[in-house]
Design a protein around this motif. Sequence first.
Motif, mmCIF file in Angstrom:
data_model
loop_
_atom_site.group_PDB
_atom_site.id
_atom_site.type_symbol
_atom_site.label_atom_id
_atom_site.label_comp_id
_atom_site.label_asym_id
_atom_site.label_seq_id
_atom_site.Cartn_x
_atom_site.Cartn_y
_atom_site.Cartn_z
ATOM 1 N N ALA A 103 0.836 -1.208 0.000
ATOM 2 C CA ALA A 103 0.000 0.000 0.000
ATOM 3 C C ALA A 103 0.870 1.257 0.000
ATOM 4 O O ALA A 103 0.560 2.230 -0.700
ATOM 5 C CB ALA A 103 -0.919 -0.002 1.215
ATOM 6 N N LEU A 104 1.972 1.236 0.769
ATOM 7 C CA LEU A 104 2.805 2.440 0.859
ATOM 8 C C LEU A 104 3.598 2.682 -0.433
ATOM 9 O O LEU A 104 4.079 3.789 -0.664
ATOM 10 C CB LEU A 104 3.756 2.373 2.055
ATOM 11 N N ALA A 105 3.692 1.653 -1.275
ATOM 12 C CA ALA A 105 4.374 1.844 -2.561
ATOM 13 C C ALA A 105 3.628 2.869 -3.409
ATOM 14 O O ALA A 105 4.197 3.447 -4.338
ATOM 15 C CB ALA A 105 4.487 0.513 -3.297
ATOM 16 N N ARG A 106 2.367 3.110 -3.106
ATOM 17 C CA ARG A 106 1.571 4.084 -3.866
ATOM 18 C C ARG A 106 1.662 5.500 -3.279
ATOM 19 O O ARG A 106 1.085 6.435 -3.800
ATOM 20 C CB ARG A 106 0.105 3.641 -3.900
ATOM 21 N N LEU A 107 2.377 5.636 -2.138
ATOM 22 C CA LEU A 107 2.525 6.947 -1.494
ATOM 23 C C LEU A 107 3.940 7.479 -1.737
ATOM 24 O O LEU A 107 4.858 6.706 -2.011
ATOM 25 C CB LEU A 107 2.269 6.836 0.011
ATOM 26 N N TYR A 128 3.749 12.728 12.407
ATOM 27 C CA TYR A 128 3.376 12.050 13.649
ATOM 28 C C TYR A 128 2.100 12.665 14.230
ATOM 29 O O TYR A 128 1.151 11.968 14.581
ATOM 30 C CB TYR A 128 4.546 12.168 14.634
ATOM 31 N N GLU A 129 2.066 14.003 14.298
ATOM 32 C CA GLU A 129 0.896 14.663 14.881
ATOM 33 C C GLU A 129 -0.327 14.534 14.002
ATOM 34 O O GLU A 129 -1.440 14.390 14.508
ATOM 35 C CB GLU A 129 1.208 16.127 15.196
ATOM 36 N N GLY A 130 -0.148 14.542 12.708
ATOM 37 C CA GLY A 130 -1.259 14.317 11.792
ATOM 38 C C GLY A 130 -1.881 12.947 12.038
ATOM 39 O O GLY A 130 -3.110 12.798 12.076
ATOM 40 N N LEU A 131 -1.024 11.946 12.229
ATOM 41 C CA LEU A 131 -1.518 10.589 12.490
ATOM 42 C C LEU A 131 -2.186 10.507 13.860
ATOM 43 O O LEU A 131 -3.218 9.844 14.017
ATOM 44 C CB LEU A 131 -0.363 9.582 12.388
ATOM 45 N N GLU A 181 -4.804 -1.361 7.893
ATOM 46 C CA GLU A 181 -5.678 -0.617 6.983
ATOM 47 C C GLU A 181 -5.881 0.803 7.509
ATOM 48 O O GLU A 181 -5.838 1.775 6.757
ATOM 49 C CB GLU A 181 -7.013 -1.369 6.866
ATOM 50 N N ARG A 182 -6.110 0.916 8.815
ATOM 51 C CA ARG A 182 -6.269 2.241 9.465
ATOM 52 C C ARG A 182 -5.025 3.093 9.223
ATOM 53 O O ARG A 182 -5.115 4.276 8.894
ATOM 54 C CB ARG A 182 -6.381 2.084 10.984
ATOM 55 N N LEU A 183 -3.876 2.471 9.450
ATOM 56 C CA LEU A 183 -2.588 3.189 9.283
ATOM 57 C C LEU A 183 -2.421 3.658 7.843
ATOM 58 O O LEU A 183 -2.072 4.813 7.588
ATOM 59 C CB LEU A 183 -1.460 2.246 9.716
ATOM 60 N N ILE A 184 -2.706 2.756 6.899
ATOM 61 C CA ILE A 184 -2.531 3.067 5.472
ATOM 62 C C ILE A 184 -3.430 4.243 5.074
ATOM 63 O O ILE A 184 -2.980 5.211 4.458
ATOM 64 C CB ILE A 184 -2.838 1.813 4.614
ATOM 65 N N ASP A 185 -4.681 4.184 5.494
ATOM 66 C CA ASP A 185 -5.618 5.266 5.176
ATOM 67 C C ASP A 185 -5.184 6.580 5.818
ATOM 68 O O ASP A 185 -5.208 7.639 5.192
ATOM 69 C CB ASP A 185 -7.034 4.908 5.659
ATOM 70 N N ALA A 186 -4.804 6.500 7.094
ATOM 71 C CA ALA A 186 -4.419 7.710 7.834
ATOM 72 C C ALA A 186 -3.169 8.347 7.224
ATOM 73 O O ALA A 186 -3.103 9.557 7.025
ATOM 74 C CB ALA A 186 -4.189 7.382 9.311
ATOM 75 N N LEU A 187 -2.180 7.525 6.900
ATOM 76 C CA LEU A 187 -0.946 8.066 6.336
ATOM 77 C C LEU A 187 -1.224 8.686 4.965
ATOM 78 O O LEU A 187 -0.699 9.764 4.645
ATOM 79 C CB LEU A 187 0.129 6.970 6.242
ATOM 80 N N GLY A 188 -2.074 8.039 4.196
ATOM 81 C CA GLY A 188 -2.465 8.597 2.898
ATOM 82 C C GLY A 188 -3.111 9.959 3.066
ATOM 83 O O GLY A 188 -2.781 10.918 2.343
ATOM 84 N N ALA A 189 -3.984 10.094 4.075
ATOM 85 C CA ALA A 189 -4.676 11.363 4.321
ATOM 86 C C ALA A 189 -3.686 12.447 4.779
ATOM 87 O O ALA A 189 -3.736 13.594 4.333
ATOM 88 C CB ALA A 189 -5.774 11.171 5.364
ATOM 89 N N VAL A 190 -2.779 12.067 5.653
ATOM 90 C CA VAL A 190 -1.820 13.034 6.190
ATOM 91 C C VAL A 190 -0.857 13.538 5.115
ATOM 92 O O VAL A 190 -0.468 14.702 5.088
ATOM 93 C CB VAL A 190 -1.046 12.429 7.389
ATOM 94 N N LEU A 191 -0.474 12.643 4.199
ATOM 95 C CA LEU A 191 0.524 13.021 3.193
ATOM 96 C C LEU A 191 -0.104 13.629 1.950
ATOM 97 O O LEU A 191 0.593 14.142 1.070
ATOM 98 C CB LEU A 191 1.356 11.789 2.783
ATOM 99 N N ARG A 192 -1.439 13.597 1.879
ATOM 100 C CA ARG A 192 -2.104 14.133 0.686
ATOM 101 C C ARG A 192 -1.955 15.635 0.583
ATOM 102 O O ARG A 192 -1.968 16.334 1.571
ATOM 103 C CB ARG A 192 -3.595 13.758 0.718
#
Length: 371
Positions: free
Chosen positions: A299-303, A327-330, A360-371
């Motif tokens: 999943a992180l390969a897409r970020l 970190y704080e975003g997460l 799955e939670r982590l993947i979604d959250a990291l995607g949102a934070v880095l968007r």
Amino acid sequence: MSDLKSLIAPPVRNLAPYVPGKPLSELEREYGITDSIKLASNENPLGPGSAALAAIKRASEELRLYPDGNGFDLRQAIAKHHGCAMECVTLGNGSNDLLVLMAEAFLGPDTEAVFSQYCFAIYPLVVQATGARGIAASAFSPDHEMAFGHDPAAMARCVTDKTRIVFVANPNNPTGSWITEQPLRALLRSLPPTTLALVDEAYFEYVAVPDYPDTSGWLSEFPNLVVTRTFSKAHALAGLRIGYALSHPDVADALNRVRQPFNVNSLGLVAAQASLGDRAHIAHSVESNRSGMLQITQALARLPVRVFPSAGNFLLVDCRKPAAQVYEGLLRLGVIVRPLTGYGLATHQRITIGTAQQNERLIDALGAVLR
Ligand SMILES: *Cc1c(COP(=O)(O)O)cnc(C)c1O
């Protein structure tokens, strides 16, 4: 400096305390949220096996008694597990305790200890507390296949006749990097008889990479070798604080002199013994970790991040943004990871592999934070 501060023993005066992963209760209190997840301390998301839990329940009836200060039954089981003599086994209040005991027994002013840059943060701390000099060997460069990992040849070059301990984490936390058999053997062979090698195998059960050495079988070949293992990671008993060292009996004798008489608690003793025999639960935990790591890396390969190879139950991830900000975003999304600014990795996080749902939670959250 106040008067009391001036009383602190010189080696302790400049110690910065270890910063642990943020507890879930603290996050929920501070941010007023619930249902958060912690992927910050490399804990096994499946929890202990049923054998360990049953043993804890039985032993809870006898809590008025002191534990067996010699840990006879567990040490015997560990010796049998590794095919060594009981005299080679020392128990610790977590393997962290054994790192402290090793430093107390073998280090002091006018001695040195060697570790690697980006090594487990406890090594420099236990060295500094004794007044010994800690020497950090250069790690592999960021473009090496074991980026930020221990360079055994660089470590060997730091050893002098004052070096009493070389600390090797295999695999290392927080980098996830590992050392294969031949380079590790070469490092151990290069050490003078006045230097002990402490090989910390906290993640041993999880490792599934080629040529990874099980140094517990090397004790007769290298009398100055000390191997540490823990029940905190794959065995999921972090809360009970129990680990062990395998060493020459003379080293074990030294550790036994500085050890508190009851350094390991009675629930930890029985739970560890039950868990050591519960191969099915360890296999289940290892498989869950393997599939979780695949889930996250794919999943992180897409970020826009770099994920480093890891032999443990966690991943080093360069998010290419200030670590505190990510970190704080997460945290705001209820996901606790470990920012690595304290390790000199300004844009990196260490993320523990969780259950499929947590990942799955982590993947979604990291995607949102880095968007
Ligand atoms: C987690 C960890 C330990 C030890 O933890 P304990 O809970 O004290 O047994 C030791 N070394 C490394 C590299 C670790 O990551």
